[in-house]
Design a protein around this motif. Structure first.
Motif, short mmCIF file in Angstrom:
data_model
loop_
_atom_site.label_atom_id
_atom_site.label_comp_id
_atom_site.label_asym_id
_atom_site.label_seq_id
_atom_site.Cartn_x
_atom_site.Cartn_y
_atom_site.Cartn_z
N TYR A 1 45.42 46.71 39.04
CA TYR A 1 45.05 46.90 37.58
C TYR A 1 46.15 47.50 36.92
N ILE B 1 37.12 40.46 35.83
CA ILE B 1 35.91 41.19 35.26
C ILE B 1 34.91 40.41 34.39
N SER C 1 46.20 37.44 43.17
CA SER C 1 47.11 37.96 42.13
C SER C 1 48.38 38.54 42.68
N HIS D 1 48.97 44.21 36.57
CA HIS D 1 48.55 42.90 36.25
C HIS D 1 47.12 43.05 35.45
N PRO D 2 47.11 43.70 34.51
CA PRO D 2 45.80 44.14 33.80
C PRO D 2 45.09 42.63 33.36
N LYS D 3 45.88 41.65 33.08
CA LYS D 3 45.15 40.43 32.60
C LYS D 3 44.51 39.81 33.66
N GLU D 4 44.90 39.82 34.74
CA GLU D 4 44.15 38.97 35.89
C GLU D 4 43.04 39.67 36.20
N VAL D 5 43.24 41.06 36.03
CA VAL D 5 41.89 42.00 36.35
C VAL D 5 40.96 41.87 35.33
N ALA D 6 41.25 41.83 34.22
CA ALA D 6 40.34 41.82 33.09
C ALA D 6 39.48 40.16 33.36
#
Length: 90
Positions: free
Chosen positions: A72, A83, A65, A75-80
């Motif tokens: 995190y 996960i 990303s 780019h929280p969406k990529e991290v989520a």
């Protein structure tokens, strides 16, 4: 200033409160379970080749990303997504 706290007794209490703190690891989870790594391409603390080398050495599945060391946050969406992928892996 008041008396100094006894840190040693606090450490003993903390260790005895959780049986897992005294359990012996016989096989590290990263060797026995699927592991994932998100390469943050804009990280200025750990450059991309270093991140890739560490992840490959540990046999991790790699995702990438844009983002800095705090990917995190940026780019929280990529991290989520990563996960969720890891959580659904067998």
């Amino acid at each position: 200033m008041g008396p100094r706290p006894d840190c040693g007794s606090a450490r003993r209490r903390a260790g005895s409160a959780d049986p897992a703190a005294e359990a012996k690891v016989t096989e590290p989870a990263w060797k026995a379970k699927p592991s994932y790594y998100l390469i943050a391409r804009d990280d200025q603390m750990l450059n991309e080749p270093l991140q890739r080398r560490m992840a490959e050495r540990a046999g991790m599945t790699i995702a990438e990303s844009a983002g800095s060391h705090a990917v995190y946050v940026s780019h929280p969406k990529e991290v989520a997504d990563l996960i969720e992928t890891a959580a659904s892996a067998k």
